[in-house]
Design a protein around this motif. Structure first.
Motif, PDB file in Angstrom:
ATOM      1  N   ASP A 143       0.772  -1.226  -0.110  1.00  0.00           N
ATOM      2  CA  ASP A 143      -0.058  -0.099  -0.157  1.00  0.00           C
ATOM      3  C   ASP A 143       0.991   1.211  -0.044  1.00  0.00           C
ATOM      4  OD1 ASP A 143      -2.195  -1.588   0.113  1.00  0.00           O
ATOM      5  OD2 ASP A 143      -2.491  -1.361   2.146  1.00  0.00           O
ATOM      6  N   LEU A 144       1.934   1.146   0.712  1.00  0.00           N
ATOM      7  CA  LEU A 144       2.822   2.277   0.694  1.00  0.00           C
ATOM      8  C   LEU A 144       3.671   2.629  -0.500  1.00  0.00           C
ATOM      9  CD1 LEU A 144       4.546   1.773   4.216  1.00  0.00           C
ATOM     10  CD2 LEU A 144       2.965   3.829   3.589  1.00  0.00           C
ATOM     11  N   ILE A 145       3.949   1.257  -0.988  1.00  0.00           N
ATOM     12  CA  ILE A 145       4.469   1.663  -2.491  1.00  0.00           C
ATOM     13  C   ILE A 145       3.670   2.269  -3.323  1.00  0.00           C
ATOM     14  CG2 ILE A 145       5.249   0.307  -4.571  1.00  0.00           C
ATOM     15  CD1 ILE A 145       7.525   0.414  -2.594  1.00  0.00           C
ATOM     16  N   ALA A 146       2.208   1.851  -3.303  1.00  0.00           N
ATOM     17  CA  ALA A 146       0.936   2.646  -4.037  1.00  0.00           C
ATOM     18  C   ALA A 146       0.983   3.990  -4.049  1.00  0.00           C
ATOM     19  CB  ALA A 146      -0.245   1.571  -4.059  1.00  0.00           C
ATOM     20  N   GLN A 147       1.176   4.371  -2.519  1.00  0.00           N
ATOM     21  CA  GLN A 147       0.966   5.816  -2.293  1.00  0.00           C
ATOM     22  C   GLN A 147       2.029   6.601  -3.146  1.00  0.00           C
ATOM     23  OE1 GLN A 147       0.537   6.329   1.806  1.00  0.00           O
ATOM     24  NE2 GLN A 147      -0.815   4.271   1.874  1.00  0.00           N
ATOM     25  N   MET A 148       3.385   6.130  -2.803  1.00  0.00           N
ATOM     26  CA  MET A 148       4.584   6.731  -3.141  1.00  0.00           C
ATOM     27  C   MET A 148       4.665   6.665  -4.706  1.00  0.00           C
ATOM     28  SD  MET A 148       7.613   5.527  -0.811  1.00  0.00           S
ATOM     29  CE  MET A 148       7.364   3.885  -0.873  1.00  0.00           C
ATOM     30  N   ASP A 149       4.115   5.763  -5.502  1.00  0.00           N
ATOM     31  CA  ASP A 149       4.059   5.746  -6.945  1.00  0.00           C
ATOM     32  C   ASP A 149       3.064   6.782  -7.494  1.00  0.00           C
ATOM     33  OD1 ASP A 149       4.905   4.268  -9.409  1.00  0.00           O
ATOM     34  OD2 ASP A 149       3.003   4.022  -9.546  1.00  0.00           O
ATOM     35  N   ARG A 150       1.767   6.870  -6.664  1.00  0.00           N
ATOM     36  CA  ARG A 150       1.018   7.838  -7.143  1.00  0.00           C
ATOM     37  C   ARG A 150       1.667   9.380  -6.811  1.00  0.00           C
ATOM     38  NH1 ARG A 150      -4.238  10.035  -3.858  1.00  0.00           N
ATOM     39  NH2 ARG A 150      -2.563  11.090  -2.606  1.00  0.00           N
ATOM     40  N   ARG A 151       2.447   9.427  -5.805  1.00  0.00           N
ATOM     41  CA  ARG A 151       3.162  10.540  -5.712  1.00  0.00           C
ATOM     42  C   ARG A 151       4.231  10.869  -6.768  1.00  0.00           C
ATOM     43  NH1 ARG A 151       5.385  12.685   0.346  1.00  0.00           N
ATOM     44  NH2 ARG A 151       6.348  14.642  -0.306  1.00  0.00           N
ATOM     45  N   LEU A 152       4.884  10.095  -7.056  1.00  0.00           N
ATOM     46  CA  LEU A 152       6.030   9.915  -8.117  1.00  0.00           C
ATOM     47  C   LEU A 152       5.235  10.306  -9.305  1.00  0.00           C
ATOM     48  CD1 LEU A 152       8.782   9.597  -9.138  1.00  0.00           C
ATOM     49  CD2 LEU A 152       8.445   7.087  -9.450  1.00  0.00           C
ATOM     50  N   GLN A 153       4.279   9.690  -9.932  1.00  0.00           N
ATOM     51  CA  GLN A 153       3.735  10.063 -11.080  1.00  0.00           C
ATOM     52  C   GLN A 153       3.144  11.299 -11.176  1.00  0.00           C
ATOM     53  OE1 GLN A 153       4.110   8.108 -13.494  1.00  0.00           O
ATOM     54  NE2 GLN A 153       5.173   6.556 -11.995  1.00  0.00           N
ATOM     55  N   GLU A 154       2.616  11.771 -10.008  1.00  0.00           N
ATOM     56  CA  GLU A 154       1.973  13.226 -10.096  1.00  0.00           C
ATOM     57  C   GLU A 154       3.204  14.405 -10.088  1.00  0.00           C
ATOM     58  OE1 GLU A 154      -1.954  12.869  -7.287  1.00  0.00           O
ATOM     59  OE2 GLU A 154      -0.378  13.934  -6.590  1.00  0.00           O
ATOM     60  N   GLY A 155       4.297  13.804  -9.521  1.00  0.00           N
ATOM     61  CA  GLY A 155       5.374  14.912  -9.611  1.00  0.00           C
ATOM     62  C   GLY A 155       6.058  14.690 -11.056  1.00  0.00           C
ATOM     63  N   LEU A 156       5.811  13.760 -11.787  1.00  0.00           N
ATOM     64  CA  LEU A 156       6.708  13.550 -13.074  1.00  0.00           C
ATOM     65  C   LEU A 156       5.642  14.350 -13.948  1.00  0.00           C
ATOM     66  CD1 LEU A 156       7.547   9.960 -13.131  1.00  0.00           C
ATOM     67  CD2 LEU A 156       9.132  11.790 -13.084  1.00  0.00           C
ATOM     68  N   VAL A 157       4.251  14.405 -13.777  1.00  0.00           N
ATOM     69  CA  VAL A 157       3.522  15.359 -14.729  1.00  0.00           C
ATOM     70  C   VAL A 157       3.951  16.668 -14.627  1.00  0.00           C
ATOM     71  CG1 VAL A 157       1.137  16.017 -15.015  1.00  0.00           C
ATOM     72  CG2 VAL A 157       1.505  13.507 -14.655  1.00  0.00           C
ATOM     73  N   VAL A 158       4.170  17.126 -13.427  1.00  0.00           N
ATOM     74  CA  VAL A 158       4.459  18.657 -13.023  1.00  0.00           C
ATOM     75  C   VAL A 158       6.019  18.787 -13.680  1.00  0.00           C
ATOM     76  CG1 VAL A 158       4.914  20.367 -11.181  1.00  0.00           C
ATOM     77  CG2 VAL A 158       2.928  18.676 -10.865  1.00  0.00           C
ATOM     78  N   GLN A 159       6.792  18.051 -13.429  1.00  0.00           N
ATOM     79  CA  GLN A 159       8.197  18.109 -14.160  1.00  0.00           C
ATOM     80  C   GLN A 159       8.153  18.242 -15.588  1.00  0.00           C
ATOM     81  OE1 GLN A 159      11.676  16.432 -11.913  1.00  0.00           O
ATOM     82  NE2 GLN A 159      11.752  15.012 -13.713  1.00  0.00           N
TER      83      GLN A 159
END
Length: 602
Positions: A143-159
């Motif tokens: 579940d933590l991996i899924a949360q971090m992956d969501r955070r990473l994907q959102e960050g990559l869109v912004v980047q």
């Protein structure tokens, strides 16, 4: 019972968690499985498919439209058919796989999820060595991996959006030359490589933004210096206005960066959050400047140091109070996570609140007759999950739940068992509204992208900016459940894109009207404007009005030409001559603002 069957029921909980609370969904699965003479852990694929099509689909329709419920259930069924073709690893292998997945996020050591996962993996290995079942810990880790992956994907869109904007600015300032331009080019290359590798480089993005701000100011200053005395007053005023807008934009970006950097502090200090709101809405009386933002950041750093000191003292007290009681895996994970976060200079507010709840339960019922420390910790973390989910939802979800959460927290601290179903029910109602809002966002994004495709052939800054936003919308459209920040960015991108689309469509219609007036003598008419004989007809000719291509070939040279004309206008230049290995380029602007660009063989 196979490991695969034991984890099947977790799939709909994960995939439908943005439409219905995990707690409610688990209860539906339990009740439906019991009616079929089994349990969620033991039911086979066909049983789960039946429950999804019947009980789950029916329940979803209470909060979202039937079409949306049907589509989301179909997605779960499709994913279910894929995952059941592979055996899920047993606990030992799953723990190895979890450690491998955790390495993807090693760079983001300041994320609370990263430190909790670090503590969880350590405790899981201890439990494994002691012969204990680690399934629950592995599940939380996933579940933590899924949360971090969501955070990473959102960050990559912004980047990716930042990278596109940096490249656009670079094309306008690279002619200035110098060390800062070369440094910007290097940073853009580093960010581009990181984006390709799905890695976030927020520090490099911030430095690149600062460089573009300085270079754009330098460019505007060169405009004023290059003006003649007659035009200096009007053009100088326009250039100064652009500089002021650059300064405001730079200050807004600095404030956004500060909000992200100090987000954990702003969550625990409402007074600082109010200051942030005041800074954003300062208006003309209290204009936002980079100096004001930097001063506020200094205040935040001082407050953060104080709160960190307070939390370290609180952790020491919790460790002392809990040391006299048997520590379950959950308590040990939270203690380790809090310790790692605070050692790294990051607040551990959630972990400390959960541990405080566990301590309250133990103190109220030392023998665990009412609520054990581990059960208290679990209930405390469930409250935190409700609170975090509410913060990610639009509307008044967080405000409506705030008093209910406070009452529940007080009861838990007194060792009282709780029924959290009413809180989940409130949350579910808002989740349904959020899901429908997201459907609307996605529909708007699809419409904008489709409309952009119709005008993308139009040269000019408006279309280029719209193209960058269309790329961002495509990426945002692909994101799964969104955080509050990602949802706000999605909404802002839609608004900005719709504004630019209206402008681009107006320019497109104007270009069509102009070209519709061209007849057989159109070329001679255009040549007459510039008082040229037909004998002087160059090999290739482009004409531009502002950012619109009125005539000439549309090829790989068109967009760079448009950028060049834009820079020339910004600098007050009306004639440009260039040479390449094979061609001579000449551009002239007439009194009406019409540019004529010619390319001839050398």
């Amino acid at each position: 019972m196979s490991a695969m069957n034991a984890s099947l029921h977790q799939l709909p909980v994960k995939m439908l968690g943005d439409l219905i609370s995990p707690r409610a969904l688990e209860r539906i699965l339990q009740d439906a499985a019991a009616e079929r003479g089994t349990t969620p852990e033991r039911m086979d694929v066909r049983t789960l498919e039946s429950i999804l099509k019947r009980e789950v689909f029916k329940r979803l329709q209470l909060s979202v439209p039937a079409t949306l419920a049907k589509r989301r259930v179909s997605e779960v069924l499709e994913e279910l058919s894929q995952v059941t073709q592979e055996r899920l690893p047993a606990n030992d292998a799953a723990l190895d796989e979890l450690e491998e997945q955790a390495r993807r996020f090693a760079l983001y050591f300041d994320w609370p999820e990263t430190q909790r996962l670090r503590g969880l993996l350590g405790v899981a290995r201890q439990e494994q060595e002691g012969g204990q079942d680690t399934a629950a810990l592995v599940q939380e880790g996933q579940d933590l991996i899924a949360q971090m992956d969501r955070r990473l994907q959102e960050g990559l869109v912004v980047q990716a959006q930042d990278l596109a904007e940096l490249r656009a600015v670079f094309t306008r300032v690279q002619g200035l030359g110098g060390r800062e331009v070369r440094r910007l080019d290097t940073l853009i290359g580093q960010i581009d490589e990181a984006q390709t590798q799905s890695t976030l480089l927020p520090g490099e993005v911030d430095r690149a933004r600062t460089l573009t701000y300085n270079l754009r100011k330098q460019l505007e200053s060169s405009v004023v210096e290059g003006l003649g005395s007659g035009a200096r007053s009007a053009e100088g005023a326009q250039a100064q206005a652009r500089v002021l807008e650059l300064e405001r934009e730079h200050a807004r970006q600095a404030l956004d960066t500060a909000e992200r950097e100090f987000a954990p502090l702003l969550l625990v200090r409402p007074d600082l959050r109010e200051q942030l709101v005041a800074l954003r809405g300062g208006g003309e009386q209290q204009p936002l400047t980079a100096q004001v933002v930097e001063g506020w950041c200094e205040t935040l750093r001082a407050v953060l140091a104080e709160v960190l000191s307070e939390q370290r003292a609180a952790l020491a007290a919790l460790e002392s109070d809990l040391s006299g009681h048997p520590a379950g895996a959950g308590v040990r994970v939270s203690l380790d996570a809090a310790r790692h976060l605070l050692d790294g200079g990051t607040l551990a507010s959630d972990e400390l609140r959960a541990l405080s709840t566990a301590r309250g339960a133990l103190q109220a019922s030392p023998d665990g007759a009412a609520l054990s420390g581990e059960a208290g910790l679990h209930a405390g973390r469930e409250l935190l999950e409700i609170e975090r989910t509410a913060r990610d939802l639009p509307g008044a979800a967080a405000a409506e739940l705030a008093p209910l959460l406070s009452e529940a927290q007080a009861a838990l601290s007194n060792g009282q068992a709780l029924d959290l179903d009413p809180l989940w029910a409130v949350l579910e109602r808002h989740m349904g509204v959020a899901a429908q809002e997201r459907e609307g966002f996605d529909a708007r994004a699809d419409g904008i992208v489709a409309e952009y495709d119709a005008v993308r052939g139009l040269a000019g800054e408006t279309t280029q900016r719209l193209g960058r936003l269309a790329d961002t919308l495509r990426a945002q459209r692909r994101l799964g459940p969104m955080s509050a920040a990602a949802r706000a960015r999605y909404a802002q991108t839609l608004t900005d894109a719709e504004t630019l689309l209206a402008e681009a469509q107006a320019e497109y219609r104007a270009a069509q009207e102009v070209t519709a007036t061209f007849g057989d003598d159109a070329l001679s008419g255009l040549l007459g404007v510039f008082e040229l004989d037909a004998a002087e007809l160059p090999a290739e000719v482009w004409t531009f009005q502002g950012c619109m291509l009125l005539s000439g070939p549309y090829d790989k040279s068109t967009v760079p030409l448009t950028n060049l004309m834009t820079v020339a206008e910004d600098m007050g230049v009306t004639e440009v001559t260039m040479h390449s290995a094979r061609h001579r380029w000449e551009a002239q602007q007439d009194a009406e603002g019409l540019w004529r660009v010619t390319r001839t063989q050398r």
